[in-house]
Every structure is written in structure tokens, then in C-alpha cells.
Design a protein around this motif. Structure first.
Motif, PDB file in Angstrom:
ATOM      1  N   PRO A 276      46.419   4.961 -11.996  1.00 20.35           N
ATOM      2  CA  PRO A 276      46.244   6.376 -11.587  1.00 20.35           C
ATOM      3  C   PRO A 276      45.684   7.262 -12.690  1.00 20.35           C
ATOM      4  N   TYR A 277      46.126   7.038 -13.955  1.00 20.15           N
ATOM      5  CA  TYR A 277      45.638   7.901 -15.031  1.00 20.15           C
ATOM      6  C   TYR A 277      44.128   7.788 -15.188  1.00 20.15           C
ATOM      7  N   LYS A 278      43.591   6.557 -15.015  1.00 23.05           N
ATOM      8  CA  LYS A 278      42.149   6.353 -15.186  1.00 23.05           C
ATOM      9  C   LYS A 278      41.376   6.962 -14.025  1.00 23.05           C
ATOM     10  N   LEU A 279      41.910   6.840 -12.815  1.00 25.37           N
ATOM     11  CA  LEU A 279      41.255   7.448 -11.653  1.00 25.37           C
ATOM     12  C   LEU A 279      41.244   8.966 -11.774  1.00 25.37           C
ATOM     13  N   ARG A 280      42.343   9.549 -12.242  1.00 28.12           N
ATOM     14  CA  ARG A 280      42.397  11.012 -12.425  1.00 28.12           C
ATOM     15  C   ARG A 280      41.383  11.451 -13.478  1.00 28.12           C
ATOM     16  N   THR A 281      41.286  10.680 -14.551  1.00 26.12           N
ATOM     17  CA  THR A 281      40.350  11.016 -15.624  1.00 26.12           C
ATOM     18  C   THR A 281      38.912  10.974 -15.133  1.00 26.12           C
ATOM     19  N   ILE A 282      38.579   9.912 -14.403  1.00 23.89           N
ATOM     20  CA  ILE A 282      37.222   9.781 -13.868  1.00 23.89           C
ATOM     21  C   ILE A 282      36.887  10.949 -12.955  1.00 23.89           C
ATOM     22  N   GLU A 283      37.854  11.370 -12.161  1.00 25.12           N
ATOM     23  CA  GLU A 283      37.625  12.463 -11.210  1.00 25.12           C
ATOM     24  C   GLU A 283      37.381  13.789 -11.915  1.00 25.12           C
ATOM     25  N   ARG A 284      38.125  14.079 -12.974  1.00 30.17           N
ATOM     26  CA  ARG A 284      38.034  15.419 -13.571  1.00 30.17           C
ATOM     27  C   ARG A 284      36.967  15.552 -14.658  1.00 30.17           C
ATOM     28  N   MET A 285      36.521  14.440 -15.246  1.00 29.82           N
ATOM     29  CA  MET A 285      35.434  14.520 -16.229  1.00 29.82           C
ATOM     30  C   MET A 285      34.176  15.062 -15.560  1.00 29.82           C
ATOM     31  N   GLY A 286      33.352  15.767 -16.311  1.00 27.53           N
ATOM     32  CA  GLY A 286      32.141  16.351 -15.755  1.00 27.53           C
ATOM     33  C   GLY A 286      30.941  15.429 -15.875  1.00 27.53           C
ATOM     34  N   PHE A 287      30.126  15.402 -14.826  1.00 27.86           N
ATOM     35  CA  PHE A 287      28.887  14.621 -14.846  1.00 27.86           C
ATOM     36  C   PHE A 287      27.863  15.395 -14.033  1.00 27.86           C
ATOM     37  N   GLY A 288      26.921  16.019 -14.725  1.00 27.26           N
ATOM     38  CA  GLY A 288      25.973  16.896 -14.052  1.00 27.26           C
ATOM     39  C   GLY A 288      24.576  16.324 -13.980  1.00 27.26           C
ATOM     40  N   THR A 289      23.722  17.074 -13.319  1.00 27.20           N
ATOM     41  CA  THR A 289      22.339  16.645 -13.099  1.00 27.20           C
ATOM     42  C   THR A 289      21.371  17.513 -13.895  1.00 27.20           C
ATOM     43  N   VAL A 290      20.472  16.872 -14.599  1.00 25.49           N
ATOM     44  CA  VAL A 290      19.326  17.528 -15.241  1.00 25.49           C
ATOM     45  C   VAL A 290      18.080  16.801 -14.761  1.00 25.49           C
ATOM     46  N   ASN A 291      17.160  17.536 -14.189  1.00 23.16           N
ATOM     47  CA  ASN A 291      15.908  16.934 -13.723  1.00 23.16           C
ATOM     48  C   ASN A 291      14.716  17.475 -14.504  1.00 23.16           C
ATOM     49  N   LYS A 292      13.660  16.670 -14.553  1.00 22.93           N
ATOM     50  CA  LYS A 292      12.404  17.058 -15.195  1.00 22.93           C
ATOM     51  C   LYS A 292      11.320  17.205 -14.139  1.00 22.93           C
ATOM     52  N   ILE A 293      10.402  18.101 -14.411  1.00 19.68           N
ATOM     53  CA  ILE A 293       9.216  18.250 -13.572  1.00 19.68           C
ATOM     54  C   ILE A 293       7.994  18.287 -14.483  1.00 19.68           C
ATOM     55  N   TYR A 294       7.015  17.447 -14.185  1.00 14.55           N
ATOM     56  CA  TYR A 294       5.741  17.440 -14.897  1.00 14.55           C
ATOM     57  C   TYR A 294       4.661  17.971 -13.960  1.00 14.55           C
ATOM     58  N   LEU A 295       3.903  18.936 -14.443  1.00 12.14           N
ATOM     59  CA  LEU A 295       2.768  19.482 -13.694  1.00 12.14           C
ATOM     60  C   LEU A 295       1.486  19.221 -14.474  1.00 12.14           C
ATOM     61  N   GLU A 296       0.495  18.688 -13.799  1.00 11.33           N
ATOM     62  CA  GLU A 296      -0.800  18.444 -14.451  1.00 11.33           C
ATOM     63  C   GLU A 296      -1.873  19.312 -13.809  1.00 11.33           C
ATOM     64  N   PHE A 297      -2.737  19.883 -14.644  1.00 12.95           N
ATOM     65  CA  PHE A 297      -3.782  20.779 -14.189  1.00 12.95           C
ATOM     66  C   PHE A 297      -5.155  20.206 -14.568  1.00 12.95           C
ATOM     67  N   THR A 298      -6.164  20.671 -13.873  1.00  7.52           N
ATOM     68  CA  THR A 298      -7.527  20.248 -14.229  1.00  7.52           C
ATOM     69  C   THR A 298      -8.050  21.024 -15.437  1.00  7.52           C
ATOM     70  N   ASP A 299      -7.500  22.224 -15.650  1.00  8.18           N
ATOM     71  CA  ASP A 299      -7.918  23.054 -16.775  1.00  8.18           C
ATOM     72  C   ASP A 299      -6.691  23.572 -17.521  1.00  8.18           C
ATOM     73  N   ILE A 300      -6.844  23.815 -18.821  1.00  4.57           N
ATOM     74  CA  ILE A 300      -5.772  24.374 -19.644  1.00  4.57           C
ATOM     75  C   ILE A 300      -5.865  25.899 -19.588  1.00  4.57           C
ATOM     76  N   PHE A 301      -4.902  26.531 -18.941  1.00  3.30           N
ATOM     77  CA  PHE A 301      -4.950  27.998 -18.821  1.00  3.30           C
ATOM     78  C   PHE A 301      -4.057  28.682 -19.860  1.00  3.30           C
ATOM     79  N   TRP A 302      -3.278  27.920 -20.625  1.00  2.00           N
ATOM     80  CA  TRP A 302      -2.315  28.509 -21.551  1.00  2.00           C
ATOM     81  C   TRP A 302      -2.814  28.561 -22.987  1.00  2.00           C
ATOM     82  N   GLY A 303      -3.939  27.978 -23.292  1.00  2.00           N
ATOM     83  CA  GLY A 303      -4.449  27.978 -24.653  1.00  2.00           C
ATOM     84  C   GLY A 303      -4.017  26.725 -25.380  1.00  2.00           C
ATOM     85  N   GLU A 304      -4.943  26.060 -26.026  1.00  2.00           N
ATOM     86  CA  GLU A 304      -4.669  24.765 -26.652  1.00  2.00           C
ATOM     87  C   GLU A 304      -3.680  24.853 -27.805  1.00  2.00           C
ATOM     88  N   GLU A 305      -3.546  26.027 -28.411  1.00  2.00           N
ATOM     89  CA  GLU A 305      -2.635  26.157 -29.545  1.00  2.00           C
ATOM     90  C   GLU A 305      -1.195  26.449 -29.117  1.00  2.00           C
TER      91      GLU A 305
END
Length: 475
Positions: A276-305
Motif C-alpha cells: 500500500p505505501y508504494k501504491l500511495r506514493t505512486i499515486e501522489r507523486m507528480g508526473f506532468g506533460t511538456v510538449n514541443k512544437i516545431y514550425l518551419e517556414f519558407t522564409d526567415i521573418f525574424w532576422g538571422e541574428e
């Protein structure tokens, strides 16, 4: 069930040969996942080596010649550097561009507040969450500062921005959910905080996998049940049953599935049931989501520097992202874009988002995600002529049934001892039959690849020591 190749590599080093890796997915690496992109590659999972001193990932990658040598500034990953060489551009929601020198000055103030948070580990205090502490200390700092209205506005904006970056750093919904003692327990490896690979993080897998006989690796083998029979150690093997009906008999099992998978399956995967102690621990520990998004453009509008386009969040941003209408507000979790020229992708932008917004984003189609992100960029840059991306690549870690999120944290409802509790072998460390490793089982390096690797070494050493003791008893 995913068994990280790092752990198997350690087993080979200590001369264990009768080993099998059961991997639920069709590839090795787990949350290390690099994929081809144009003429190079990109990371969908782990991207940086976090720290140098005492970090086995750093030392391995350095020895193999896999790392870039130049310093890295990565504001999107929440590391505020005291540098005058920022090449990012900063914008208010109304389109006002904020001078970099003002952002640097404000960042040092907010960074000092986070530094005070770390100092709490050595003194008595009454704070419960990182959110509570940071709000209190920020209010105190602002009250004592003599700044004009414009500078005060920038300082408040930077404070909100860094709070949002910390959500990505910690894979949580809110800093009010983040336990301050658990936060302080995390240990930063010294040296450069974020180290880049020359190519991608996946390059570190190749030399490891190369020494593993292919016969020892079983892909597409999700595990349904782990049965530990009572009785003599030799006469009562562990039975590991896979979803396809195959099964394996073994003396030891190292379980390295993510905490997200443990949360979903721990109650039914083990026979007999976990304590039970291990099941309780697994339940209360935090595990969140971080996602990435990549966007590709035909032209650079932000400046190369330009190395990044940073968007200071709205005043109500955090509350909106915790509200009921996440469909209308999820894009507010986007607080910046990094350019990828240094990675060989000069026409691409990368962004991160966490929490409920990251989970909701996974339910949308590509066109909708592009529409909302471009709407946000147009709002901040005050440009209606921005080109539409020609390509999008995005992650969906929450929806992956063999991961169910990104990495762990210690929430207010949990204990700073929870990583240790999850790591305890079954039935005991003196008789280690079923062992647990992975980033969520390391009390100081949770959420990191090096934490996962060190925990794998720990459990391999436990089995090795146990085997040696049994051999000594024989003679």
C-alpha cells in the motif's frame, strides 16, 4: 514496459549475460527520441545535458565527442543567465518591444528570488509551495525598489514569464502545486547548466546499443503482468507476461516504465499487489506533460541574428490556463520561440508548452495548432503579414500509452521521500526480486536523464551485490 538501454549496458559491464530487454515501443530510448528532420535531426524528447559536474551523461557524451563546445543560452528552458549577449527579442502582449537591457535587469531580480527559494532548504519556514513563496518574495522585492512605471511593468512581465518557464522546467500545471521542499531537494549539477549535443540527444544511444546483442532486445513487448511467486529464490522464478501472450522467467526484474505508466498500471500489473505505501506514493507523486512544437517556414521573418522571440504572458495567463475553458486559452502557454539556426535548421522555430495546455494541444489537428500559434505571433509582433508555416512537427507525450507524460516533480501533497519509496525493491533490498529505476526514483536528480541513468546503476549494483553474497554463502 520500457527498459532503458542504459541499464542493460551497466549489466553487461558487471558481467551479467543472461538478460533480456523488453521494450513496449518499436524503438529503444524511451523519452530520448531523436528523429530525422530535413538534412539533420531534431529531438522530440530529451534535448540538453543538464549540468557537467557529477553528471554521468555529460562525461560519457564528452568522452565520445558528442557535445558542442560553445556555451548555450536557452531561455525557453527556464535557465536565466547573467549574460549581456542575449540575442532574443522580447515583446509585450500589446506588441511593445522591450529593450534587452531592461529584460536583463529584471531577470536578475527574479532570478535572485528563485535563489532565495533554494536557500530555504537550510532554514525553517512555513511556505508550502514554490508559487506561494515566489509571490510573497516578489511582492517584497517590488515594494522596496525605486523604479519608474515602465521599468516596474517590465519587471512584473519578466516575473510572469519566468513563472511560465518554470512550469516547463518542472512539468507541472501551477507553481502552487509544486512542493517547495521537493523543489529545493532537486540538485543542479555544477558547470554549464544546459549542454548541447553536436547532433541530437539520440546520438548517445548509438554507441550503447552497438554493444548489445540484438537477440537480447525484444521490441514491441508491452508487459501486462509481473508475477512473483513466494518460496525459495531459485525454485520460484518471476514470471513476466507480455501483451502478445509471450512470457519470460527470470530471477530479477528492473522496472523502468515511466511514473505515468506506473500510475496507470501499478494496481493491476503486479502479482501479488504492490505494498500500500508504494501504491500511495505512486499515486501522489507528480508526473506532468511538456510538449514541443516545431514550425518551419519558407522564409526567415525574424532576422538571422535573432536567437529567440519571447512573449511576455498576459496578466491573467496562469489563471486562464487553470480555468475551465482551456480550449479558448491553451495557446497562452506559449511564451516564446527559439530559433534553430545553431542546430542546422535556420528556417525553423521551436516552442514548449506544459500542463493542461500541452495535454489539450494533443487533441487538435495540425492546422488548428498552426492557426493559434500564428495568431499569437501576429498579436505580439503586430504583423498581419507573417507567412504561414510550411511544416509542423509536434509531440504528444501525454497520449503515448507507454509514457503518459514527460517527467516527474514533487507536488505539495507528496513527500520529499517519495522517490526513495518508489525505488524500494520488492520484497526488500535484502532480497531484491523486483526493482524500480527511472528518473522518478532519484531523490535529487528526478526529471533528468542522468537521474534515470544513475538509478539504473543503483539497481544493477543492488543485484550484483546480492548475487555476490549468495555465492559467498555457498562456499
Amino acid at each position: 514496459m520500457s527498459v532503458n538501454v542504459f541499464f542493460f549496458f551497466i549489466f553487461i559491464r558487471v558481467s551479467f549475460q543472461d538478460i533480456v530487454i523488453l521494450e513496449a515501443q518499436g524503438r529503444l530510448g524511451g523519452r530520448i527520441h531523436s528523429v530525422p528532420y530535413n538534412d539533420g535531426s531534431i529531438d522530440l524528447g530529451a534535448q540538453w545535458v543538464h549540468g557537467q559536474h557529477g553528471n554521468p551523461i555529460y562525461h560519457m557524451a564528452k568522452e565520445l565527442g558528442l557535445l558542442q563546445q560553445r556555451p548555450l543560452y536557452s531561455s525557453l528552458h527556464g535557465m536565466v543567465q547573467s549574460s549581456t549577449e542575449w540575442l532574443d527579442e522580447f515583446y509585450m502582449p500589446d506588441g511593445e518591444r522591450v529593450p534587452r537591457e531592461l529584460v536583463l535587469k529584471a531577470s536578475k531580480i527574479v532570478d535572485a528570488i528563485l535563489g532565495e527559494c533554494w536557500e530555504l532548504s537550510s532554514i525553517k519556514h512555513s511556505y508550502k509551495s514554490v508559487g506561494e513563496f515566489s509571490r510573497d518574495r516578489f511582492a517584497t522585492h517590488v515594494k522596496g525598489m525605486k523604479v519608474d512605471e515602465k521599468e516596474a511593468k517590465v519587471i512584473e512581465s519578466v516575473y510572469r514569464w519566468i513563472r511560465m518557464l518554470e512550469l516547463v522546467e518542472n512539468a507541472c500545471h501551477s507553481l502552487d502545486h509544486l512542493d517547495i521542499n521537493g523543489y529545493n531537494q532537486y540538485t543542479i549539477c555544477g558547470g554549464q547548466p544546459n549542454v548541447d549535443f553536436t547532433n541530437t540527444f539520440g546520438s548517445i544511444l548509438q554507441p550503447i546499443v552497438a554493444v548489445i546483442p540484438t537477440s537480447k532486445i525484444k521490441l514491441n513487448k508491452p508487459v501486462n503482468k509481473i508475477k512473483l511467486k513466494s518460496g525459495d529464490y531459485v525454485a520460484a522464478p518471476i514470471i513476466v507476461q507480455c501483451a502478445d501472450g509471450s512470457q519470460f522467467e527470470t530471477k530479477h526484474v528492473i522496472v523502468t516504465i515511466s511514473l505515468g505508466c506506473l500510475k496507470a498500471n501499478a494496481a493491476s500489473m503486479f502479482d501479488p499487489a504492490l505494498p500500500p505505501y508504494k501504491l500511495r506514493t505512486i499515486e501522489r507523486m507528480g508526473f506532468g506533460t511538456v510538449n514541443k512544437i516545431y514550425l518551419e517556414f519558407t522564409d526567415i521573418f525574424w532576422g538571422e541574428e535573432v536567437e529567440g522571440i519571447q512573449l511576455f504572458p498576459e496578466e491573467t495567463c496562469e489563471a486562464d490556463l487553470l480555468g475551465k475553458d482551456i480550449a479558448a486559452n491553451w495557446q497562452k502557454a506559449i511564451v516564446g520561440f527559439a530559433t534553430l539556426q545553431k542546430y542546422g535548421h535556420p528556417k525553423a522555430l521551436q516552442t514548449f508548452l506544459s500542463g493542461h495546455a500541452a495535454e489539450y494541444m494533443e487533441t487538435l489537428d495540425d492546422d488548428t495548432v498552426i492557426d493559434m500559434l500564428m495568431q499569437r505571433l501576429k498579436q505580439y509582433l503586430r504583423r498581419s503579414d507573417l507567412p504561414r508555416p510550411c511544416r509542423i512537427v509536434r509531440t504528444a507525450w501525454h497520449g503515448n500509452p507507454y509514457v503518459r507524460g514527460s517527467y516527474s516533480h514533487i507536488p505539495v501533497k507528496a513527500s520529499s521521500q517519495d522517490p526513495n519509496n518508489i525505488s524500494q525493491p520488492i520484497p526488500s533490498r535484502e532480497n531484491p526480486r523486483i526493482l524500480f529505476a527511472g528518473e522518478a526514483t532519484h531523490p535529487r536528480y528526478y526529471s533528468t536523464v542522468h537521474g534515470a541513468m544513475i538509478s539504473g546503476r543503483r539497481e544493477a549494483k543492488t543485484i550484483f551485490t546480492f548475487q555476490k553474497q549468495k555465492e559467498q554463502v555457498k562456499y
